[in-house]
Design a protein around this motif. Structure first.
Motif, PDB file in Angstrom:
ATOM      1  N   ASP A 175       5.050  -2.006  -6.395  1.00  0.00           N
ATOM      2  CA  ASP A 175       4.036  -2.073  -5.339  1.00  0.00           C
ATOM      3  C   ASP A 175       4.585  -2.698  -4.061  1.00  0.00           C
ATOM      4  OD1 ASP A 175       2.150  -0.951  -7.043  1.00  0.00           O
ATOM      5  OD2 ASP A 175       1.580  -2.900  -7.850  1.00  0.00           O
ATOM      6  N   ILE A 176       5.826  -2.425  -3.728  1.00  0.00           N
ATOM      7  CA  ILE A 176       6.440  -2.962  -2.509  1.00  0.00           C
ATOM      8  C   ILE A 176       6.933  -1.793  -1.661  1.00  0.00           C
ATOM      9  CG2 ILE A 176       8.201  -4.485  -1.546  1.00  0.00           C
ATOM     10  CD1 ILE A 176       8.346  -5.838  -4.325  1.00  0.00           C
ATOM     11  N   TYR A 177       6.447  -1.754  -0.425  1.00  0.00           N
ATOM     12  CA  TYR A 177       6.799  -0.683   0.502  1.00  0.00           C
ATOM     13  C   TYR A 177       7.309  -1.296   1.800  1.00  0.00           C
ATOM     14  CZ  TYR A 177       4.106   2.075  -2.780  1.00  0.00           C
ATOM     15  OH  TYR A 177       3.643   2.677  -3.916  1.00  0.00           O
ATOM     16  N   LEU A 178       8.138  -0.542   2.504  1.00  0.00           N
ATOM     17  CA  LEU A 178       8.725  -1.004   3.751  1.00  0.00           C
ATOM     18  C   LEU A 178       8.205  -0.188   4.923  1.00  0.00           C
ATOM     19  CD1 LEU A 178      10.887  -2.630   5.371  1.00  0.00           C
ATOM     20  CD2 LEU A 178      12.505  -0.813   4.770  1.00  0.00           C
ATOM     21  N   GLY A 179       7.735  -0.899   5.962  1.00  0.00           N
ATOM     22  CA  GLY A 179       7.395  -0.277   7.236  1.00  0.00           C
ATOM     23  C   GLY A 179       6.259   0.719   7.158  1.00  0.00           C
TER      24      GLY A 179
ATOM     25  N   GLU B 133      -7.038  -6.222  -1.125  1.00  0.00           N
ATOM     26  CA  GLU B 133      -6.055  -5.506  -1.953  1.00  0.00           C
ATOM     27  C   GLU B 133      -4.745  -5.298  -1.191  1.00  0.00           C
ATOM     28  OE1 GLU B 133      -6.564  -4.560  -5.206  1.00  0.00           O
ATOM     29  OE2 GLU B 133      -8.366  -5.784  -4.981  1.00  0.00           O
ATOM     30  N   PHE B 134      -4.814  -5.370   0.128  1.00  0.00           N
ATOM     31  CA  PHE B 134      -3.641  -5.104   0.964  1.00  0.00           C
ATOM     32  C   PHE B 134      -2.871  -6.394   1.212  1.00  0.00           C
ATOM     33  CE2 PHE B 134      -1.656  -4.633   5.209  1.00  0.00           C
ATOM     34  CZ  PHE B 134      -0.831  -3.557   4.929  1.00  0.00           C
TER      35      PHE B 134
ATOM     36  N   SER C 236       0.813  -1.221   0.000  1.00  0.00           N
ATOM     37  CA  SER C 236       0.000   0.000   0.000  1.00  0.00           C
ATOM     38  C   SER C 236       0.849   1.276   0.000  1.00  0.00           C
ATOM     39  CB  SER C 236      -0.909   0.027   1.232  1.00  0.00           C
ATOM     40  OG  SER C 236      -1.590   1.259   1.304  1.00  0.00           O
ATOM     41  N   ASN C 237       0.499   2.195  -0.887  1.00  0.00           N
ATOM     42  CA  ASN C 237       1.163   3.500  -0.868  1.00  0.00           C
ATOM     43  C   ASN C 237       0.432   4.468   0.058  1.00  0.00           C
ATOM     44  OD1 ASN C 237      -1.143   4.104  -2.315  1.00  0.00           O
ATOM     45  ND2 ASN C 237      -0.083   4.801  -4.153  1.00  0.00           N
TER      46      ASN C 237
ATOM     47  N   VAL D 265      21.614 -12.323  -8.769  1.00  0.00           N
ATOM     48  CA  VAL D 265      20.838 -11.086  -8.649  1.00  0.00           C
ATOM     49  C   VAL D 265      19.763 -11.065  -9.732  1.00  0.00           C
ATOM     50  CG1 VAL D 265      20.935  -8.558  -8.685  1.00  0.00           C
ATOM     51  CG2 VAL D 265      22.876  -9.871  -7.778  1.00  0.00           C
ATOM     52  N   ILE D 266      18.523 -10.849  -9.304  1.00  0.00           N
ATOM     53  CA  ILE D 266      17.387 -10.740 -10.219  1.00  0.00           C
ATOM     54  C   ILE D 266      16.767  -9.351 -10.023  1.00  0.00           C
ATOM     55  CG2 ILE D 266      15.145 -11.704 -10.892  1.00  0.00           C
ATOM     56  CD1 ILE D 266      17.335 -13.794 -11.202  1.00  0.00           C
ATOM     57  N   ASN D 267      16.720  -8.574 -11.097  1.00  0.00           N
ATOM     58  CA  ASN D 267      16.128  -7.234 -11.014  1.00  0.00           C
ATOM     59  C   ASN D 267      14.774  -7.140 -11.707  1.00  0.00           C
ATOM     60  OD1 ASN D 267      18.159  -5.975  -9.479  1.00  0.00           O
ATOM     61  ND2 ASN D 267      19.442  -5.788 -11.296  1.00  0.00           N
ATOM     62  N   GLU D 268      14.518  -8.030 -12.625  1.00  0.00           N
ATOM     63  CA  GLU D 268      13.248  -8.013 -13.356  1.00  0.00           C
ATOM     64  C   GLU D 268      12.377  -9.166 -12.873  1.00  0.00           C
ATOM     65  OE1 GLU D 268      12.406  -5.555 -15.414  1.00  0.00           O
ATOM     66  OE2 GLU D 268      14.364  -4.652 -15.004  1.00  0.00           O
ATOM     67  N   TYR D 269      11.290  -8.839 -12.237  1.00  0.00           N
ATOM     68  CA  TYR D 269      10.356  -9.849 -11.757  1.00  0.00           C
ATOM     69  C   TYR D 269       8.998  -9.201 -11.530  1.00  0.00           C
ATOM     70  CZ  TYR D 269      11.573  -7.749  -7.247  1.00  0.00           C
ATOM     71  OH  TYR D 269      11.799  -6.852  -6.224  1.00  0.00           O
ATOM     72  N   ILE D 270       7.974 -10.022 -11.545  1.00  0.00           N
ATOM     73  CA  ILE D 270       6.623  -9.555 -11.247  1.00  0.00           C
ATOM     74  C   ILE D 270       6.464  -9.633  -9.733  1.00  0.00           C
ATOM     75  CG2 ILE D 270       4.159  -9.998 -11.590  1.00  0.00           C
ATOM     76  CD1 ILE D 270       4.986 -11.268 -14.311  1.00  0.00           C
ATOM     77  N   SER D 271       6.185  -8.514  -9.117  1.00  0.00           N
ATOM     78  CA  SER D 271       6.266  -8.418  -7.654  1.00  0.00           C
ATOM     79  C   SER D 271       5.111  -9.064  -6.894  1.00  0.00           C
ATOM     80  CB  SER D 271       6.395  -6.957  -7.232  1.00  0.00           C
ATOM     81  OG  SER D 271       5.257  -6.225  -7.634  1.00  0.00           O
ATOM     82  N   ASN D 272       4.050  -9.497  -7.554  1.00  0.00           N
ATOM     83  CA  ASN D 272       2.901 -10.007  -6.803  1.00  0.00           C
ATOM     84  C   ASN D 272       3.232 -11.246  -5.980  1.00  0.00           C
ATOM     85  OD1 ASN D 272       3.152 -11.671  -9.029  1.00  0.00           O
ATOM     86  ND2 ASN D 272       0.962 -11.743  -9.463  1.00  0.00           N
TER      87      ASN D 272
END
Length: 191
Positions: free
Chosen positions: A101-105, A121-122, A89-90, A149-156
């Motif tokens: 769509d990845i947030y910390l803390g 959704e959360f 969540s932003n 190291v992987i930089n390209e991925y679908i974050s879901n």
């Protein structure tokens, strides 16, 4: 054919938001077959969280909220009394954007309210402890072939319940030498 199977350099540079996967021969029990989300990587060092080391709720002897216990992972070997979380969540005040769509803390009460309100959704994952590296340490370990190291991925998938088997399937899906690495036995002495 002169092919050194294990002399495989990762072509990607680690950055904030990278996934790093331990190489198949890593013997450090803290990181064997680990998938780690890098939350910071700069001149002061690096830190992240293991995504595939879920703690069993009954093994947690603490008065933590039930929602935390049911979605708690061992983030790494550093400061296991330290609790943090990543989420999708932003809208959470005080959170830091890691990637897409990845947030910390951020505000823990807001996160727990989203869980208790069954906000589908959360997405959230909690961590006890973290994985940390001093300045240049992670870059050196990558240069020594300890990490892919992987930089390209679908974050879901980050918020799914992933385990050690996921290391194999994720690596296999990246193709090439990664597919070969994914089939390497956990304990080659048993072959």
């Amino acid at each position: 054919m002169d092919f050194d199977y294990f002399n495989f350099k990762s072509n990607n540079k680690v950055t904030k938001g990278s996934l790093i996967l331990s190489q198949p021969l890593m013997n450090d029990l803290n990181f064997k077959r680990s998938i780690i989300l890098i939350c910071e990587h700069n001149s002061e060092g690096s830190f992240g969280y293991k995504l595939n080391d879920k703690l069993h709720p009954k093994s947690i002897v603490s008065d933590l909220n039930k929602s935390i216990k049911e979605n708690l992972y061992l983030g790494g070997p550093v400061e296991n009394s330290y609790l943090n979380f990543i989420h999708s969540s932003n809208q959470i005040q005080g959170s830091i954007k890691i990637k897409n769509d990845i947030y910390l803390g951020g505000d823990l009460d807001y996160a727990l309210a989203n869980i208790s309100n069954n906000n589908t959704e959360f997405k959230v994952k909690f961590f006890s402890g973290y994985s940390g590296w001093s300045p240049n340490q992670l870059d050196n370990e990558i240069e020594e072939n300890s990490w892919i190291v992987i930089n390209e991925y679908i974050s879901n998938f980050i918020f799914d319940q992933i385990d050690e088997r996921f290391w194999t399937s994720f690596l296999s899906g990246k193709g090439g030498k990664n597919k070969i690495f994914s089939n390497y036995p956990k304990d080659p002495t048993l072959n």
